[in-house]
Every structure is written in structure tokens, then in C-alpha cells.
Design an enzyme around this catalytic site. Structure first.
Site, PDB file in Angstrom:
ATOM      1  N   ARG A  47      32.816  26.791  47.732  1.00 19.41           N
ATOM      2  CA  ARG A  47      33.607  28.031  47.669  1.00 19.41           C
ATOM      3  C   ARG A  47      33.018  29.094  48.611  1.00 19.41           C
ATOM      4  O   ARG A  47      33.555  29.354  49.669  1.00 19.41           O
ATOM      5  CB  ARG A  47      33.654  28.545  46.218  1.00 19.41           C
ATOM      6  CG  ARG A  47      34.707  29.623  45.974  1.00 19.41           C
ATOM      7  CD  ARG A  47      34.347  31.022  46.427  1.00 19.41           C
ATOM      8  NE  ARG A  47      33.099  31.525  45.856  1.00 19.41           N
ATOM      9  CZ  ARG A  47      32.565  32.688  46.205  1.00 19.41           C
ATOM     10  NH1 ARG A  47      33.148  33.471  47.093  1.00 19.41           N
ATOM     11  NH2 ARG A  47      31.411  33.086  45.691  1.00 19.41           N
ATOM     12  N   ASP A  48      31.869  29.636  48.257  1.00 16.69           N
ATOM     13  CA  ASP A  48      31.303  30.718  49.072  1.00 16.69           C
ATOM     14  C   ASP A  48      30.969  30.199  50.464  1.00 16.69           C
ATOM     15  O   ASP A  48      31.129  30.905  51.462  1.00 16.69           O
ATOM     16  CB  ASP A  48      30.037  31.263  48.399  1.00 16.69           C
ATOM     17  CG  ASP A  48      29.756  32.709  48.761  1.00 16.69           C
ATOM     18  OD1 ASP A  48      30.545  33.280  49.538  1.00 16.69           O
ATOM     19  OD2 ASP A  48      28.756  33.265  48.294  1.00 16.69           O
ATOM     20  N   HIS A 266      22.018  35.622  43.358  1.00 15.50           N
ATOM     21  CA  HIS A 266      22.877  35.045  44.400  1.00 15.50           C
ATOM     22  C   HIS A 266      22.440  35.679  45.728  1.00 15.50           C
ATOM     23  O   HIS A 266      22.904  36.760  46.086  1.00 15.50           O
ATOM     24  CB  HIS A 266      24.328  35.380  44.045  1.00 15.50           C
ATOM     25  CG  HIS A 266      25.349  34.929  45.020  1.00 15.50           C
ATOM     26  ND1 HIS A 266      26.142  33.820  44.823  1.00 15.50           N
ATOM     27  CD2 HIS A 266      25.751  35.447  46.223  1.00 15.50           C
ATOM     28  CE1 HIS A 266      26.981  33.679  45.833  1.00 15.50           C
ATOM     29  NE2 HIS A 266      26.758  34.661  46.694  1.00 15.50           N
ATOM     30  N   HIS A 268      21.834  35.903  49.830  1.00 17.65           N
ATOM     31  CA  HIS A 268      22.191  35.468  51.196  1.00 17.65           C
ATOM     32  C   HIS A 268      20.946  35.660  52.059  1.00 17.65           C
ATOM     33  O   HIS A 268      20.081  36.477  51.749  1.00 17.65           O
ATOM     34  CB  HIS A 268      23.363  36.299  51.728  1.00 17.65           C
ATOM     35  CG  HIS A 268      24.679  35.909  51.135  1.00 17.65           C
ATOM     36  ND1 HIS A 268      25.662  35.261  51.825  1.00 17.65           N
ATOM     37  CD2 HIS A 268      25.174  36.076  49.877  1.00 17.65           C
ATOM     38  CE1 HIS A 268      26.706  35.039  51.053  1.00 17.65           C
ATOM     39  NE2 HIS A 268      26.437  35.526  49.844  1.00 17.65           N
ATOM     40  N   CYS A 299      30.640  36.330  53.475  1.00 17.13           N
ATOM     41  CA  CYS A 299      31.784  36.862  52.736  1.00 17.13           C
ATOM     42  C   CYS A 299      32.760  37.459  53.748  1.00 17.13           C
ATOM     43  O   CYS A 299      32.351  38.195  54.644  1.00 17.13           O
ATOM     44  CB  CYS A 299      31.310  37.934  51.743  1.00 17.13           C
ATOM     45  SG  CYS A 299      32.658  38.759  50.904  1.00 17.13           S
ATOM     46  N   ASN A 308      24.668  31.820  52.512  1.00 19.92           N
ATOM     47  CA  ASN A 308      23.829  31.863  51.312  1.00 19.92           C
ATOM     48  C   ASN A 308      22.509  31.181  51.631  1.00 19.92           C
ATOM     49  O   ASN A 308      22.420  30.386  52.567  1.00 19.92           O
ATOM     50  CB  ASN A 308      24.499  31.069  50.177  1.00 19.92           C
ATOM     51  CG  ASN A 308      25.788  31.700  49.740  1.00 19.92           C
ATOM     52  OD1 ASN A 308      26.817  31.505  50.370  1.00 19.92           O
ATOM     53  ND2 ASN A 308      25.747  32.468  48.679  1.00 19.92           N
TER      54      ASN A 308
HETATM   55  C1  LIG Z   1      42.560  40.784  44.106  1.00 20.98           C
HETATM   56  C2  LIG Z   1      43.654  40.668  45.107  1.00 20.98           C
HETATM   57  C3  LIG Z   1      44.599  39.562  44.771  1.00 20.98           C
HETATM   58  C4  LIG Z   1      44.423  41.973  45.139  1.00 20.98           C
HETATM   59  O1  LIG Z   1      45.273  41.974  46.276  1.00 20.98           O
HETATM   60  P1  LIG Z   1      46.562  42.892  46.338  1.00 20.98           P
HETATM   61  O2  LIG Z   1      47.195  42.649  47.663  1.00 20.98           O
HETATM   62  O3  LIG Z   1      46.196  44.289  45.971  1.00 20.98           O
HETATM   63  O4  LIG Z   1      47.404  42.257  45.144  1.00 20.98           O
HETATM   64  P2  LIG Z   1      48.842  42.490  44.647  1.00 20.98           P
HETATM   65  O5  LIG Z   1      48.794  42.424  43.160  1.00 20.98           O
HETATM   66  O6  LIG Z   1      49.453  43.716  45.310  1.00 20.98           O
HETATM   67  O7  LIG Z   1      49.626  41.203  45.195  1.00 20.98           O
HETATM   68  C5  LIG Z   1      49.880  41.004  46.552  1.00 20.98           C
HETATM   69  C6  LIG Z   1      50.356  39.567  46.737  1.00 20.98           C
HETATM   70  O8  LIG Z   1      49.298  38.669  46.441  1.00 20.98           O
HETATM   71  C7  LIG Z   1      49.715  37.789  45.370  1.00 20.98           C
HETATM   72  N1  LIG Z   1      48.542  37.555  44.523  1.00 20.98           N
HETATM   73  C8  LIG Z   1      47.859  38.487  43.836  1.00 20.98           C
HETATM   74  N2  LIG Z   1      46.845  37.901  43.203  1.00 20.98           N
HETATM   75  C9  LIG Z   1      46.899  36.587  43.489  1.00 20.98           C
HETATM   76  C10 LIG Z   1      46.100  35.472  43.118  1.00 20.98           C
HETATM   77  N3  LIG Z   1      45.041  35.612  42.336  1.00 20.98           N
HETATM   78  N4  LIG Z   1      46.432  34.277  43.595  1.00 20.98           N
HETATM   79  C11 LIG Z   1      47.498  34.103  44.404  1.00 20.98           C
HETATM   80  N5  LIG Z   1      48.279  35.131  44.800  1.00 20.98           N
HETATM   81  C12 LIG Z   1      47.985  36.348  44.345  1.00 20.98           C
HETATM   82  C13 LIG Z   1      50.819  38.529  44.642  1.00 20.98           C
HETATM   83  O9  LIG Z   1      51.609  37.624  43.934  1.00 20.98           O
HETATM   84  C14 LIG Z   1      51.510  39.187  45.783  1.00 20.98           C
HETATM   85  O10 LIG Z   1      52.295  38.213  46.460  1.00 20.98           O
HETATM   86  P3  LIG Z   1      53.684  38.596  47.179  1.00 20.98           P
HETATM   87  O11 LIG Z   1      54.550  39.204  46.114  1.00 20.98           O
HETATM   88  O12 LIG Z   1      53.295  39.586  48.255  1.00 20.98           O
HETATM   89  O13 LIG Z   1      54.159  37.285  47.729  1.00 20.98           O
HETATM   90  C15 LIG Z   1      43.087  40.439  46.519  1.00 20.98           C
HETATM   91  O14 LIG Z   1      42.326  41.547  46.863  1.00 20.98           O
HETATM   92  C16 LIG Z   1      42.256  39.217  46.619  1.00 20.98           C
HETATM   93  O15 LIG Z   1      42.707  38.099  46.468  1.00 20.98           O
HETATM   94  N6  LIG Z   1      40.986  39.416  46.923  1.00 20.98           N
HETATM   95  C17 LIG Z   1      40.065  38.305  47.008  1.00 20.98           C
HETATM   96  C18 LIG Z   1      38.964  38.662  47.874  1.00 20.98           C
HETATM   97  C19 LIG Z   1      38.010  37.507  47.928  1.00 20.98           C
HETATM   98  O16 LIG Z   1      38.319  36.391  47.585  1.00 20.98           O
HETATM   99  N7  LIG Z   1      36.777  37.804  48.401  1.00 20.98           N
HETATM  100  C20 LIG Z   1      35.779  36.811  48.512  1.00 20.98           C
HETATM  101  C21 LIG Z   1      35.217  36.422  47.178  1.00 20.98           C
HETATM  102  S1  LIG Z   1      33.990  37.555  46.581  1.00 20.98           S
HETATM  103  C22 LIG Z   1      32.558  37.037  47.355  1.00 20.98           C
HETATM  104  O17 LIG Z   1      32.585  36.175  48.190  1.00 20.98           O
HETATM  105  C23 LIG Z   1      31.260  37.609  46.907  1.00 20.98           C
HETATM  106  C24 LIG Z   1      30.493  36.665  45.994  1.00 20.98           C
HETATM  107  C25 LIG Z   1      31.281  36.386  44.720  1.00 20.98           C
HETATM  108  O18 LIG Z   1      30.269  35.423  46.627  1.00 20.98           O
HETATM  109  C26 LIG Z   1      29.147  37.260  45.581  1.00 20.98           C
HETATM  110  C27 LIG Z   1      28.403  37.961  46.716  1.00 20.98           C
HETATM  111  O19 LIG Z   1      27.904  37.307  47.645  1.00 20.98           O
HETATM  112  O20 LIG Z   1      28.375  39.170  46.637  1.00 20.98           O
END
Ligand SMILES: CC(C)(COP(=O)([O-])OP(=O)([O-])OC[C@H]1O[C@@H](n2cnc3c(N)ncnc32)[C@H](O)[C@@H]1OP(=O)([O-])[O-])[C@@H](O)C(=O)NCCC(=O)NCCSC(=O)C[C@@](C)(O)CC(=O)[O-]
Length: 364
Positions: A47-48, A266, A268, A299, A308
Site C-alpha cells: 500500500r504505502d 511508522h 520514513h 506519500c 518507508n
Molecule cells: C478523503 C477523500 C475521499 C475526500 O475527497 P473529496 O474529493 O473531498 O471527497 P468527496 O466526498 O467530495 O467525493 C469526491 C468524489 O470521490 C468519491 N469518493 C469519496 N470517497 C471515496 C472513497 N473512499 N472511495 C472511492 N471514491 C470515493 C465520491 O464518490 C465522489 O465521486 P464523484 O461523485 O465525483 O464521482 C480524498 O481526500 C481521498 O481519497 N484522500 C486519500 C488520500 C490518500 O490516500 N493519501 C495517502 C494515504 S495517507 C498516507 O500515505 C500516510 C500514511 C498513512 O502512510 C502514514 C504516514 O506516512 O504519515
């Protein structure tokens, strides 16, 4: 006893944060005095590690990566992410990955937990639709089965407002509100899933710099624990963490009453400090560490952050200290070399390269 049943006891240990300081207590906790040499490594490569890859990695490669990792003795593998595909296209086939894990569980020396991110109810519902189609193919806390995989969902908060906006398009408060629903639905029957609560940028933010308050991290961690998460994963997303800052953060969490057994680190390795920080956390009493095979990762919302800390490096480091990870170092080094070649990049694990180099020299 289920994790849920232990919740009141865990929360009773959390003291009110108002007025607490981040000063370390001058004594060790009972758990630290216990000689516990077992360390859990959470493999986050699928995933990450992959989420930041520019070219879409074929589904078959992702599944093969998970299957290869499952054979190395790892206990938990973060396998995908139910996020919006327009935000992170690389994770778009997480439903297929979950479905494959449930219908064809990867052979492994022991039962494995597979973790998936879900930031909102839309993501969780997508995961549930796969579970509903395979209702008796996973182990739950109320109906445990050693022959079936266990599942975990992960929510991910941020320690700074700017990172929260960039990563989740929401404030910290709004994201926590969304997580409340996700956590309680994941824990409800019939799913009874374990839930992990990440907090990103705990030791430095790409937008707000080093000015991240450990006290704020402790508040967010407390809120997530009160909502029912089983574990807090502290993300040094940018790799800006240093040994003294890691120590200060962990002392602050301890002052807030958060137990070491509820915390995972966690790291990096962007600044090459991940193993130093790992040593600090280990000495503090933390026993769960995230790592990514061959150091894959970064990320999408943390510009400049590299991978990582490599799983191979953490396993070797732990073994050198007499800690038991249960992971086969040679096996995971081979997986690291294989996935690096598949992705057309160099192997990011110093230990992986050394282990395989030594083996090659022996064979010559
Ligand atoms: C949270 C949202 C969805 C808000 O995103 P948004 O655009 O504000 O959401 P929305 O509610 O306005 O929806 C927009 C569109 O997205 C769809 N949608 C909405 N939610 C989903 C979902 N879950 N799955 C599939 N589709 C989804 C929703 O249905 C809609 O579709 P449309 O009507 O336009 O066709 C967005 O910001 C997002 O997906 N962010 C993810 C960011 C991400 O994945 N970042 C990386 C992971 S975190 C990380 O890596 C750090 C970590 C964990 O490893 C630890 C570290 O190192 O710190």
C-alpha cells in the site's frame, strides 16, 4: 477477551490532557521492565510502498508481491486503500486485492492480518461489499479462525491542519468526525474488524515544517483511542524526525496516559534517521514498527518524501539486538530484489543488497 472488552480498561488509563506537560516521567512502566524481545513488523509495501508509483502497477504484480511477502513470516500486511481513485489512482484496484485475499488466501506459515485504509464511509462500504460477498472467508474477533485471514481497516488523521487539507480535503476536526463513523461501523457485527488509527506528519510537516506539537499529536491519539481504534500508528511522513524529537513525542504520549502497546511507529527514511529513531522507540518500549520491503514508498501529499524504512533493514537491526521479528531475512530480501526489478528501480534496502551480494559471492 476481545479488544473491545478491554476498551474501558484502556481508556481508564488515559488521563485528561488539559494541563499535562510533555516532560518525561523519571521511571519506567511495568511493560518496559518486562523483558519482551518480540517485535511486530507491519509490512506496508503493497500500500504505502506502491501508492506513489507513477505507472500503474499491474494487479497480478501486486497480488504476487502480497503472496511472496506472506511466505516470509510477516504477521500483518497492508494490502490496499479504499480511497477516491481520482486522488490516488494506484490504489484503484484494492477491491480486487481484498477479494483475491479472501477467495485465495496466500499460503503463509501462520494466519495473517491484512490491512486496508478507508478514510470515509464510502471507502468502508466498498470494502464491506467484498466482505458481504465472502461472508465466512475471514476471521473476526467474535468468530476467530486460525485458518482464515484477519482484516483490519485503517483511518488516517494528520497532526497539522495544512497536511490534513492536502491529504484529506478536510480539517483535522472534520476528518476525525468522519473516522468516528468508520471506526464504529468496522467494529460492528458481523464485521468486528480491528481498526488502526494513523496520525501523519507527527515529527515534521512538508508545509508547516518542524513546528508540530507533540501535545496536539497526543490529543488526536487520545481522541482516536476513545473512538475505539486498537492501535495508533505515528507517521513520520516526511522522515524529518530525529532521535531527540522522537523521544520527546513518545514521552508526551506517555504523559497523556497512552500505552506503548497501543502505539506503532511508522518511519520514513528520507533523512536517513529511521533506524536511529527506531532504536529510540524500541528503548522507550514500543514493539510494533511499520516497514516497506526494499524501502518502497512515499506519500503523494508529502512532496520530497522518500520511502518507508526498508523491512530488510529493520529485520537485520532487530536481529542484531537479539529481538525476534519472526521474519526470514533472506526471504524478505529476495522479495525486495524481485519487486525492485518488477518496478524497474534500484533496490532501496542497504541490508537487502548486502545479504544478496554476500550470498552471490558465496555461490561464485
Ligand atoms: C478523503 C477523500 C475521499 C475526500 O475527497 P473529496 O474529493 O473531498 O471527497 P468527496 O466526498 O467530495 O467525493 C469526491 C468524489 O470521490 C468519491 N469518493 C469519496 N470517497 C471515496 C472513497 N473512499 N472511495 C472511492 N471514491 C470515493 C465520491 O464518490 C465522489 O465521486 P464523484 O461523485 O465525483 O464521482 C480524498 O481526500 C481521498 O481519497 N484522500 C486519500 C488520500 C490518500 O490516500 N493519501 C495517502 C494515504 S495517507 C498516507 O500515505 C500516510 C500514511 C498513512 O502512510 C502514514 C504516514 O506516512 O504519515
Amino acid at each position: 477477551m476481545s479488544r473491545l472488552a478491554t476498551l474501558p480498561r484502556r481508556l481508564a488509563l488515559l488521563r485528561p490532557l488539559r494541563g499535562t506537560t510533555c516532560t518525561a516521567r523519571s521511571y519506567s512502566t511495568a511493560s518496559e521492565q518486562r523483558l519482551d524481545n518480540r517485535v511486530k513488523i507491519v509490512e506496508v509495501g503493497p500500500r504505502d510502498g506502491l501508492q506513489n508509483e507513477k505507472n500503474i502497477v499491474p494487479l497480478a504484480t501486486k497480488i504476487e508481491l502480497i503472496e511472496r511477502l506472506a511466505k516470509t513470516g510477516l504477521q500483518t500486511i497492508e494490502a490496499g486503500s479504499f480511497v477516491a481513485p481520482k486522488w490516488v489512482p494506484q490504489m484503484a484496484n484494492s477491491s480486487e486485492i481484498l477479494s483475491h485475499i479472501l477467495t485465495t488466501p496466500p499460503p503463509s506459515p501462520h494466519p495473517l492480518t491484512y490491512s486496508f485504509l478507508a478514510p470515509n464511509m464510502k471507502g468502508l462500504s466498498n470494502a464491506f461489499s467484498i466482505l458481504d460477498a465472502n461472508p465466512s472467508s475471514f476471521s473476526t474477533e467474535s468468530n476467530p479462525s486460525p485458518s482464515k485471514p484477519s482484516l483490519e481497516m485503517a483511518v488516517f488523521a494528520s497532526a497539522t491542519e495544512t497536511f490534513s487539507q492536502k491529504n484529506l480535503n478536510a480539517s483535522i476536526a472534520a476528518s476525525l468526525e468522519a473516522f468516528r463513523a468508520v471506526i464504529s461501523a468496522a467494529k460492528e457485527t458481523p464485521y468486528n474488524l480491528r481498526v488502526r488509527g494513523y496520525i501523519s506528519v507527527v515529527l515534521g510537516c512538508p508545509f508547516e515544517g518542524y513546528d508540530v506539537s507533540p501535545h496536539r499529536v497526543a490529543e488526536i491519539a487520545t481522541e482516536l483511542l476513545e473512538m475505539g481504534v486498537d492501535e495508533i500508528a505515528l507517521g513520520d511522513t516526511t522522515g524529518m524526525g530525529t532521535a531527540p524529537r522522537t523521544k520527546d513525542l513518545l514521552n508526551c504520549l506517555r504523559s497523556a496516559g497512552i500505552r506503548n502497546e497501543d502505539v506503532a511507529m511508522h518511519f520514513h527514511d528520507t533523512y536517513g534517521q529511521a533506524l536511529v529513531n527506531t532504536a529510540v522507540a524500541l528503548e522507550h518500549g514500543i514493539r510494533t514498527f511499520d516497514a516497506s520491503v526494499s524501502g518502497l514508498g512515499g506519500c503523494p501529499y508529502s512532496p520530497g518524501a522518500t520511502g518507508n524504512v526498508a523491512t530488510e533493514d529493520v529485520v537485520y537491526f532487530m536481529e542484531s539486538l537479539g529481538m525476534d521479528t519472526g521474519v526470514d531475512l533472506d526471504g524478505v530480501a529476495e522479495v525486495g530484489e524481485w519487486i525492485s526489478k518488477e518496478l524497474g528501480r534500484g533496490n532501496g534496502s542497504t541490508v537487502g543488497r548486502a545479504v544478496l551480494g554476500r550470498r552471490k559471492r558465496k555461490q561464485e
